[in-house]
Design an enzyme around this catalytic site. Structure first.
Site, PDB file in Angstrom:
ATOM      1  N   SER A  41      39.658  38.635  24.632  1.00 29.78           N
ATOM      2  CA  SER A  41      39.632  37.635  25.706  1.00 29.78           C
ATOM      3  C   SER A  41      39.228  38.279  27.019  1.00 29.78           C
ATOM      4  O   SER A  41      39.854  39.250  27.460  1.00 29.78           O
ATOM      5  CB  SER A  41      41.022  37.022  25.915  1.00 29.78           C
ATOM      6  OG  SER A  41      41.429  36.338  24.784  1.00 29.78           O
ATOM      7  N   HIS A  73      35.734  33.522  23.533  1.00 36.45           N
ATOM      8  CA  HIS A  73      35.338  34.234  22.309  1.00 36.45           C
ATOM      9  C   HIS A  73      34.048  33.600  21.810  1.00 36.45           C
ATOM     10  O   HIS A  73      34.067  32.480  21.290  1.00 36.45           O
ATOM     11  CB  HIS A  73      36.440  34.136  21.249  1.00 36.45           C
ATOM     12  CG  HIS A  73      37.682  34.877  21.613  1.00 36.45           C
ATOM     13  ND1 HIS A  73      37.998  36.114  21.093  1.00 36.45           N
ATOM     14  CD2 HIS A  73      38.670  34.569  22.482  1.00 36.45           C
ATOM     15  CE1 HIS A  73      39.135  36.531  21.618  1.00 36.45           C
ATOM     16  NE2 HIS A  73      39.565  35.613  22.462  1.00 36.45           N
ATOM     17  N   HIS A  99      42.111  34.812  15.537  1.00 34.56           N
ATOM     18  CA  HIS A  99      43.519  35.177  15.724  1.00 34.56           C
ATOM     19  C   HIS A  99      44.390  34.551  14.628  1.00 34.56           C
ATOM     20  O   HIS A  99      44.049  33.500  14.091  1.00 34.56           O
ATOM     21  CB  HIS A  99      44.041  34.663  17.075  1.00 34.56           C
ATOM     22  CG  HIS A  99      43.230  35.131  18.245  1.00 34.56           C
ATOM     23  ND1 HIS A  99      42.044  34.536  18.594  1.00 34.56           N
ATOM     24  CD2 HIS A  99      43.440  36.130  19.134  1.00 34.56           C
ATOM     25  CE1 HIS A  99      41.551  35.159  19.665  1.00 34.56           C
ATOM     26  NE2 HIS A  99      42.369  36.132  19.998  1.00 34.56           N
ATOM     27  N   TYR A 101      47.034  32.926  15.118  1.00 36.96           N
ATOM     28  CA  TYR A 101      47.512  31.599  15.541  1.00 36.96           C
ATOM     29  C   TYR A 101      46.516  30.487  15.240  1.00 36.96           C
ATOM     30  O   TYR A 101      46.857  29.309  15.343  1.00 36.96           O
ATOM     31  CB  TYR A 101      47.900  31.580  17.032  1.00 36.96           C
ATOM     32  CG  TYR A 101      46.771  31.866  17.999  1.00 36.96           C
ATOM     33  CD1 TYR A 101      45.754  30.953  18.218  1.00 36.96           C
ATOM     34  CD2 TYR A 101      46.739  33.064  18.712  1.00 36.96           C
ATOM     35  CE1 TYR A 101      44.724  31.226  19.103  1.00 36.96           C
ATOM     36  CE2 TYR A 101      45.721  33.346  19.593  1.00 36.96           C
ATOM     37  CZ  TYR A 101      44.717  32.424  19.781  1.00 36.96           C
ATOM     38  OH  TYR A 101      43.701  32.693  20.649  1.00 36.96           O
ATOM     39  N   GLU A 102      45.267  30.840  14.880  1.00 36.51           N
ATOM     40  CA  GLU A 102      44.286  29.790  14.546  1.00 36.51           C
ATOM     41  C   GLU A 102      44.586  29.153  13.190  1.00 36.51           C
ATOM     42  O   GLU A 102      43.971  28.147  12.829  1.00 36.51           O
ATOM     43  CB  GLU A 102      42.861  30.368  14.600  1.00 36.51           C
ATOM     44  CG  GLU A 102      42.454  30.729  16.029  1.00 36.51           C
ATOM     45  CD  GLU A 102      41.119  31.448  16.104  1.00 36.51           C
ATOM     46  OE1 GLU A 102      40.113  30.918  15.593  1.00 36.51           O
ATOM     47  OE2 GLU A 102      41.064  32.551  16.691  1.00 36.51           O
ATOM     48  N   ALA A 129      43.450  41.262  25.729  1.00 37.23           N
ATOM     49  CA  ALA A 129      44.138  40.915  26.974  1.00 37.23           C
ATOM     50  C   ALA A 129      45.629  40.884  26.654  1.00 37.23           C
ATOM     51  O   ALA A 129      46.017  40.516  25.548  1.00 37.23           O
ATOM     52  CB  ALA A 129      43.686  39.540  27.448  1.00 37.23           C
ATOM     53  N   MET A 216      48.322  38.631  21.426  1.00 38.54           N
ATOM     54  CA  MET A 216      48.267  37.866  20.179  1.00 38.54           C
ATOM     55  C   MET A 216      47.170  38.363  19.226  1.00 38.54           C
ATOM     56  O   MET A 216      46.595  37.578  18.473  1.00 38.54           O
ATOM     57  CB  MET A 216      48.048  36.379  20.492  1.00 38.54           C
ATOM     58  CG  MET A 216      49.115  35.790  21.395  1.00 38.54           C
ATOM     59  SD  MET A 216      48.823  34.065  21.769  1.00 38.54           S
ATOM     60  CE  MET A 216      49.944  33.806  23.149  1.00 38.54           C
ATOM     61  N   SER A 217      46.881  39.654  19.265  1.00 37.88           N
ATOM     62  CA  SER A 217      45.784  40.146  18.405  1.00 37.88           C
ATOM     63  C   SER A 217      45.990  41.621  18.058  1.00 37.88           C
ATOM     64  O   SER A 217      47.091  42.152  18.174  1.00 37.88           O
ATOM     65  CB  SER A 217      44.449  39.977  19.134  1.00 37.88           C
ATOM     66  OG  SER A 217      44.375  40.873  20.229  1.00 37.88           O
ATOM     67  N   ASN A 240      48.080  39.432  33.111  1.00 35.00           N
ATOM     68  CA  ASN A 240      49.155  38.691  33.785  1.00 35.00           C
ATOM     69  C   ASN A 240      50.461  39.439  33.572  1.00 35.00           C
ATOM     70  O   ASN A 240      50.577  40.217  32.632  1.00 35.00           O
ATOM     71  CB  ASN A 240      49.272  37.268  33.184  1.00 35.00           C
ATOM     72  CG  ASN A 240      49.476  37.306  31.675  1.00 35.00           C
ATOM     73  OD1 ASN A 240      48.503  37.449  30.915  1.00 35.00           O
ATOM     74  ND2 ASN A 240      50.702  37.209  31.238  1.00 35.00           N
ATOM     75  N   HIS A 252      45.802  30.273  30.035  1.00 31.03           N
ATOM     76  CA  HIS A 252      44.687  31.013  29.418  1.00 31.03           C
ATOM     77  C   HIS A 252      43.550  31.235  30.416  1.00 31.03           C
ATOM     78  O   HIS A 252      42.857  32.251  30.365  1.00 31.03           O
ATOM     79  CB  HIS A 252      44.198  30.243  28.183  1.00 31.03           C
ATOM     80  CG  HIS A 252      43.162  30.975  27.388  1.00 31.03           C
ATOM     81  ND1 HIS A 252      43.384  32.226  26.834  1.00 31.03           N
ATOM     82  CD2 HIS A 252      41.889  30.664  27.043  1.00 31.03           C
ATOM     83  CE1 HIS A 252      42.298  32.637  26.202  1.00 31.03           C
ATOM     84  NE2 HIS A 252      41.362  31.719  26.314  1.00 31.03           N
TER      85      HIS A 252
HETATM   86  N1  HPA Z   1      51.437  36.920  26.163  1.00 39.82           N
HETATM   87  C1  HPA Z   1      50.770  36.931  25.001  1.00 39.82           C
HETATM   88  N2  HPA Z   1      49.460  37.098  24.914  1.00 39.82           N
HETATM   89  C2  HPA Z   1      48.791  37.304  26.053  1.00 39.82           C
HETATM   90  C3  HPA Z   1      49.419  37.311  27.302  1.00 39.82           C
HETATM   91  C4  HPA Z   1      50.814  37.124  27.362  1.00 39.82           C
HETATM   92  O1  HPA Z   1      51.442  37.127  28.440  1.00 39.82           O
HETATM   93  N3  HPA Z   1      48.437  37.537  28.248  1.00 39.82           N
HETATM   94  C5  HPA Z   1      47.277  37.663  27.569  1.00 39.82           C
HETATM   95  N4  HPA Z   1      47.467  37.513  26.237  1.00 39.82           N
END
Ligand code: HPA
Length: 278
Positions: A41, A73, A99, A101-102, A129, A216-217, A240, A252
């Site tokens: 990301s 992506h 991912h 989660y998809e 990310a 998440m990856s 973040n 996101h």
């Molecule tokens: N949590 C999970 N996945 C992420 C985050 C987060 O704060 N930031 C970017 N991907």
């Protein structure tokens, strides 16, 4: 990608990765690639620093690849010819990833890295990310993944494949990267399934068990690439502060924007280290 391709992927993941590698060799005219990068990301703009690719094509024309479903992506594959410290090198770049989660299962998540290894890549660079849990980490800062904690209770390996993960995020490669940029910090990355971000209580738990970053990856891909013998480098861009740390809500768009803002630095870092990794 046809329904048959996906059935093949689930029935014979390594065979499908070998087939996919052959298709990439046919499209690029290159029997072998040496290093692969998965751009996570917000990382896609970092490719600008790598120059002009010799080839760019849709990943989903290749056996076993699924079209992307996440903003940021693009679902393209590129091939670059670069000058490495030990001679010319062919770089395979995946713009985006699938991912967990998809909801398509783990096979499409790890298929690109398996394909890369079957295409000849001995080094796989995984970028992503993440939310910063360690309060020493600032938004926009790249962090080398030193180790991970998997909180998804799943693995891309099936059967009695007791792979050692002691040096999963290759120490020698991390040393090379830190030599290039001594300001780089290292951290432990937690894999969270998502797609909902974590609760503040979950972040507190992660901090307690030794995590510095959450995303998440990356973790299934790292395990799958390592199991096939590739060396893995993981670089996480803190986009973040993790949930509950600043009181701000997470979204996101912010993740993608933080990625874009740091793309120049990330691109220069990749360009400087890739020639040294073979
Ligand atoms: N949590 C999970 N996945 C992420 C985050 C987060 O704060 N930031 C970017 N991907």
């Amino acid at each position: 990608m046809s329904v048959d391709d996906l059935a093949d992927l689930y029935n014979d993941p390594i065979g499908t990765a070998t087939l996919a590698a052959g298709e990439i060799a046919a499209i690029t005219g290159l029997p072998k690639h040496d290093i692969a990068i998965v751009m996570g990301s917000g990382w896609i703009d970092a490719c600008t620093a790598l120059g002009i690719p010799s080839h760019e094509f849709d990943a989903h024309v290749i056996a076993g690849f699924v079209p992307p479903s996440v903003v940021g992506h693009s679902g393209k594959i590129r091939s670059y010819q670069l000058e490495g410290d030990t001679g010319p090198l062919n770089l395979l770049v995946f713009l985006g990833r699938t991912h967990l989660y998809e909801g398509k299962g783990l096979e499409p998540v790890v298929h690109p890295v398996r394909t890369a290894v079957k295409a000849g890549c001995s080094v796989v660079i995984l970028t992503n990310a993440s939310g910063g849990i360690n309060s020493a980490f600032q938004v926009g800062q790249p962090v080398l993944i030193r180790d991970h904690i998997s909180l998804t209770a799943t693995s891309p390996l099936i059967g009695a494949d007791f792979v050692d993960l002691t040096d999963l995020y290759n120490k020698r490669i991390r040393e090379i990267v830190k030599h290039e940029d001594p300001s780089l910090q290292e951290g432990v990355y937690v894999h969270w399934r998502g797609p909902a971000y974590e609760t503040p209580a979950e972040i507190q738990m992660m901090r307690t068990i030794g995590a510095d970053l959450v995303g998440m990856s990356t973790v299934p891909e790292a395990i799958a690439a390592h199991a096939l013998g590739a060396k893995v480098l993981g670089i996480s861009l803190v986009t973040n502060a993790a949930a509950g740390i600043t009181g701000e809500k997470l979204n996101h768009k912010e993740v993608i924007e933080a990625g874009k803002a740091s793309a120049g630095r990330m691109g220069e870092l990749l360009k400087a280290v890739i020639p040294k990794l073979l």
